[in-house]
Design a protein around this motif. Structure first.
Motif, PDB file in Angstrom:
ATOM      1  N   PRO A   1       0.789  -1.306  -0.119  1.00 50.74           N
ATOM      2  CA  PRO A   1      -0.008   0.130  -0.121  1.00 50.74           C
ATOM      3  C   PRO A   1       0.700   1.289  -0.021  1.00 50.74           C
ATOM      4  O   PRO A   1       0.351   2.187  -0.621  1.00 50.74           O
ATOM      5  CB  PRO A   1      -0.769  -0.128   1.262  1.00 50.74           C
ATOM      6  N   PHE A   2       1.836   1.239   0.707  1.00 55.92           N
ATOM      7  CA  PHE A   2       2.807   2.724   0.775  1.00 55.92           C
ATOM      8  C   PHE A   2       3.323   2.790  -0.188  1.00 55.92           C
ATOM      9  O   PHE A   2       3.346   4.012  -0.851  1.00 55.92           O
ATOM     10  CB  PHE A   2       3.744   2.386   2.018  1.00 55.92           C
ATOM     11  N   ARG A   3       3.756   1.873  -1.179  1.00 54.13           N
ATOM     12  CA  ARG A   3       4.420   2.040  -2.247  1.00 54.13           C
ATOM     13  C   ARG A   3       3.415   2.370  -3.695  1.00 54.13           C
ATOM     14  O   ARG A   3       3.667   3.220  -4.142  1.00 54.13           O
ATOM     15  CB  ARG A   3       5.051   0.482  -2.829  1.00 54.13           C
ATOM     16  N   GLN A   4       2.155   1.949  -3.432  1.00 49.65           N
ATOM     17  CA  GLN A   4       1.183   2.261  -4.239  1.00 49.65           C
ATOM     18  C   GLN A   4       0.901   3.739  -4.077  1.00 49.65           C
ATOM     19  O   GLN A   4       0.728   4.739  -5.046  1.00 49.65           O
ATOM     20  CB  GLN A   4       0.106   1.583  -4.020  1.00 49.65           C
ATOM     21  N   LEU A   5       0.789   4.139  -2.824  1.00 49.42           N
ATOM     22  CA  LEU A   5       0.197   5.778  -2.634  1.00 49.42           C
ATOM     23  C   LEU A   5       1.588   6.416  -2.958  1.00 49.42           C
ATOM     24  O   LEU A   5       1.153   7.574  -3.445  1.00 49.42           O
ATOM     25  CB  LEU A   5       0.201   5.643  -1.191  1.00 49.42           C
TER      26      LEU A   5
ATOM     27  N   LEU B   1      -1.558  22.525  -7.578  1.00 53.77           N
ATOM     28  CA  LEU B   1      -1.864  21.327  -8.034  1.00 53.77           C
ATOM     29  C   LEU B   1      -1.332  20.172  -6.993  1.00 53.77           C
ATOM     30  O   LEU B   1      -2.046  19.178  -6.686  1.00 53.77           O
ATOM     31  CB  LEU B   1      -1.215  21.189  -9.371  1.00 53.77           C
ATOM     32  N   PRO B   2      -0.229  20.430  -6.335  1.00 49.46           N
ATOM     33  CA  PRO B   2       0.353  19.395  -5.422  1.00 49.46           C
ATOM     34  C   PRO B   2      -0.563  18.988  -4.219  1.00 49.46           C
ATOM     35  O   PRO B   2      -0.810  17.958  -3.810  1.00 49.46           O
ATOM     36  CB  PRO B   2       1.825  19.757  -4.945  1.00 49.46           C
ATOM     37  N   TRP B   3      -1.160  20.068  -3.743  1.00 46.78           N
ATOM     38  CA  TRP B   3      -2.061  20.088  -2.748  1.00 46.78           C
ATOM     39  C   TRP B   3      -3.596  19.570  -3.144  1.00 46.78           C
ATOM     40  O   TRP B   3      -4.233  18.483  -2.305  1.00 46.78           O
ATOM     41  CB  TRP B   3      -2.427  21.620  -2.024  1.00 46.78           C
ATOM     42  N   ILE B   4      -3.911  19.748  -4.620  1.00 48.72           N
ATOM     43  CA  ILE B   4      -5.040  19.203  -4.945  1.00 48.72           C
ATOM     44  C   ILE B   4      -4.742  17.789  -5.145  1.00 48.72           C
ATOM     45  O   ILE B   4      -6.042  16.659  -4.777  1.00 48.72           O
ATOM     46  CB  ILE B   4      -5.528  20.034  -6.347  1.00 48.72           C
ATOM     47  N   SER B   5      -3.530  17.268  -5.383  1.00 47.87           N
ATOM     48  CA  SER B   5      -3.505  15.897  -5.504  1.00 47.87           C
ATOM     49  C   SER B   5      -3.562  14.850  -4.344  1.00 47.87           C
ATOM     50  O   SER B   5      -3.637  13.963  -4.528  1.00 47.87           O
ATOM     51  CB  SER B   5      -1.876  15.640  -6.170  1.00 47.87           C
ATOM     52  N   VAL B   6      -3.466  15.496  -3.151  1.00 51.08           N
ATOM     53  CA  VAL B   6      -3.437  14.717  -1.900  1.00 51.08           C
ATOM     54  C   VAL B   6      -4.748  13.950  -1.714  1.00 51.08           C
ATOM     55  O   VAL B   6      -4.518  12.766  -1.770  1.00 51.08           O
ATOM     56  CB  VAL B   6      -3.113  15.877  -0.680  1.00 51.08           C
ATOM     57  N   PRO B   7      -5.895  14.636  -1.636  1.00 54.39           N
ATOM     58  CA  PRO B   7      -7.025  14.011  -1.580  1.00 54.39           C
ATOM     59  C   PRO B   7      -7.350  13.270  -2.936  1.00 54.39           C
ATOM     60  O   PRO B   7      -8.014  12.177  -2.834  1.00 54.39           O
ATOM     61  CB  PRO B   7      -8.136  15.041  -1.445  1.00 54.39           C
ATOM     62  N   THR B   8      -6.936  13.725  -3.885  1.00 56.16           N
ATOM     63  CA  THR B   8      -7.265  12.968  -5.197  1.00 56.16           C
ATOM     64  C   THR B   8      -6.452  11.351  -5.183  1.00 56.16           C
ATOM     65  O   THR B   8      -6.959  10.557  -5.683  1.00 56.16           O
ATOM     66  CB  THR B   8      -6.654  13.844  -6.436  1.00 56.16           C
ATOM     67  N   VAL B   9      -5.201  11.729  -4.803  1.00 53.65           N
ATOM     68  CA  VAL B   9      -4.448  10.367  -4.565  1.00 53.65           C
ATOM     69  C   VAL B   9      -5.266   9.143  -3.774  1.00 53.65           C
ATOM     70  O   VAL B   9      -5.248   8.171  -3.756  1.00 53.65           O
ATOM     71  CB  VAL B   9      -3.071  10.573  -4.185  1.00 53.65           C
ATOM     72  N   ALA B  10      -5.719   9.803  -2.760  1.00 56.37           N
ATOM     73  CA  ALA B  10      -6.628   8.668  -1.724  1.00 56.37           C
ATOM     74  C   ALA B  10      -7.661   8.247  -2.613  1.00 56.37           C
ATOM     75  O   ALA B  10      -8.062   6.860  -2.234  1.00 56.37           O
ATOM     76  CB  ALA B  10      -7.021   9.478  -0.603  1.00 56.37           C
ATOM     77  N   LEU B  11      -8.393   9.021  -3.442  1.00 56.31           N
ATOM     78  CA  LEU B  11      -9.302   8.378  -4.342  1.00 56.31           C
ATOM     79  C   LEU B  11      -8.872   7.158  -5.315  1.00 56.31           C
ATOM     80  O   LEU B  11      -9.620   6.214  -5.581  1.00 56.31           O
ATOM     81  CB  LEU B  11     -10.288   9.316  -4.776  1.00 56.31           C
ATOM     82  N   PHE B  12      -7.856   7.788  -5.746  1.00 55.01           N
ATOM     83  CA  PHE B  12      -7.190   6.917  -6.757  1.00 55.01           C
ATOM     84  C   PHE B  12      -6.649   5.676  -6.142  1.00 55.01           C
ATOM     85  O   PHE B  12      -6.773   4.478  -6.659  1.00 55.01           O
ATOM     86  CB  PHE B  12      -6.101   7.520  -7.344  1.00 55.01           C
ATOM     87  N   PHE B  13      -6.173   5.754  -4.946  1.00 51.21           N
ATOM     88  CA  PHE B  13      -5.770   4.729  -4.222  1.00 51.21           C
ATOM     89  C   PHE B  13      -6.928   3.539  -3.841  1.00 51.21           C
ATOM     90  O   PHE B  13      -6.661   2.143  -3.941  1.00 51.21           O
ATOM     91  CB  PHE B  13      -5.102   4.960  -2.588  1.00 51.21           C
ATOM     92  N   ALA B  14      -7.976   4.201  -3.623  1.00 48.13           N
ATOM     93  CA  ALA B  14      -9.260   3.228  -3.281  1.00 48.13           C
ATOM     94  C   ALA B  14      -9.418   2.368  -4.343  1.00 48.13           C
ATOM     95  O   ALA B  14     -10.060   1.521  -4.679  1.00 48.13           O
ATOM     96  CB  ALA B  14     -10.544   4.217  -2.777  1.00 48.13           C
TER      97      ALA B  14
END
Length: 275
Positions: free
Chosen positions: A27-31, A84-97
């Motif tokens: 998981p951490f690698r994927q994140l 953009l980097p800050w927007i990506s933080v919650p976006t990555v959480a959804l991509f991870f799901a």
């Protein structure tokens, strides 16, 4: 997003970046991988299509408009790159799901509930669902409680360029992208279709800030194009929609673009020159 992650792992990350002892499914690698991929992808989409639009579509005469700010292009790009980097933080959480299998994304057409017709129907429903979601989120961001905190920075650009397209406060930017990410958790969607739609919505966002008001006459009051969105920046309380004018008409916030009535920014510039 797992298709992109798999391709990155296969061609770059596994053989050249990560140690072989670190499993691709960890998981951490994927994140970590998703964070890098999402930011690089956002930069490429924004800078590539924004630059193409700026040099080949945007009418540079609009930069003579009195409401065009000093050093505006540089300021738009700087603001977007910081957000953009800050927007990506919650976006990555959804991509991870999505990558972990919690969405309704599927790989094969055979997995579609209705085959190929289901794929095409999902594209249409994606557009209508996200248009509805963005309308209400965008309109909500104009409420006085949220506007000064989150949405006002995007309205600095009264006469926008394509580079204003992603120049949002991070909360604003993520909230207006949320319908794109929610859709595949609610409805079946082909993975490749989702990637294509994700690219499309980013390009569309650039296009409604490009100052090119041309729309086929029959669709002028159906498609929410650059003319409609320009009036949103200029007059504030109108044309909140993303692709269509449907929800603005339902919500009473539709305004026929001034550019279609001979009163737009280009017309204003012509009158200034005549004087």
């Amino acid at each position: 997003m797992d298709l992109v992650l798999e391709a990155a792992d296969r061609n770059l990350l596994t053989p050249y970046v990560y140690p072989s002892s670190w499993p691709e499914s960890e998981p951490f690698r994927q994140l970590l991988s998703l964070f890098v991929i999402t930011n690089l992808g956002a930069l490429v989409l924004y800078l590539l299509f924004g630059t193409l639009s700026y040099y080949f579509i945007f009418d540079h005469k609009l930069m003579r408009h009195p409401q065009f700010l000093e050093n505006q292009v540089r300021r738009e790009i700087t603001y977007a790159l910081r957000s953009l980097p800050w927007i990506s933080v919650p976006t990555v959480a959804l991509f991870f799901a999505e990558v972990r299998g919690y969405s309704k994304l599927y790989d094969n057409i055979a997995d579609s509930p209705y085959g190929w017709p289901g794929v095409f129907l999902s594209m249409l429903s994606f557009l209508f669902f996200t248009d509805m979601g963005i309308y209400w989120i965008h309109r909500g961001l104009h409420h006085k409680f949220f506007y000064k905190r989150f949405h006002k920075p995007h309205h600095l650009w009264k006469i926008a360029t394509p580079f204003a397209s992603h120049a949002f406060h991070p909360v604003d930017g993520f909230m207006q992208s949320l319908p794109y990410h929610i859709y595949p958790f609610l409805f079946p969607l082909h993975k490749v279709t989702y990637l294509g739609l994700y690219i499309f919505v980013n390009v569309w966002t650039i296009s409604i800030h490009d100052g090119d008001y041309r729309v086929p006459r029959l669709l002028r009051h159906v498609i929410n194009g650059s003319a409609h969105h320009t009036d949103h920046h200029l007059y504030f309380d109108y044309n909140y929609g993303q692709y269509f004018t449907l929800w603005d008409k339902i919500g009473g916030s539709y305004k026929s673009p001034t550019a279609f009535e001979g009163k737009g920014p280009h017309d204003y510039l012509r009158k200034l020159q005549e004087k």
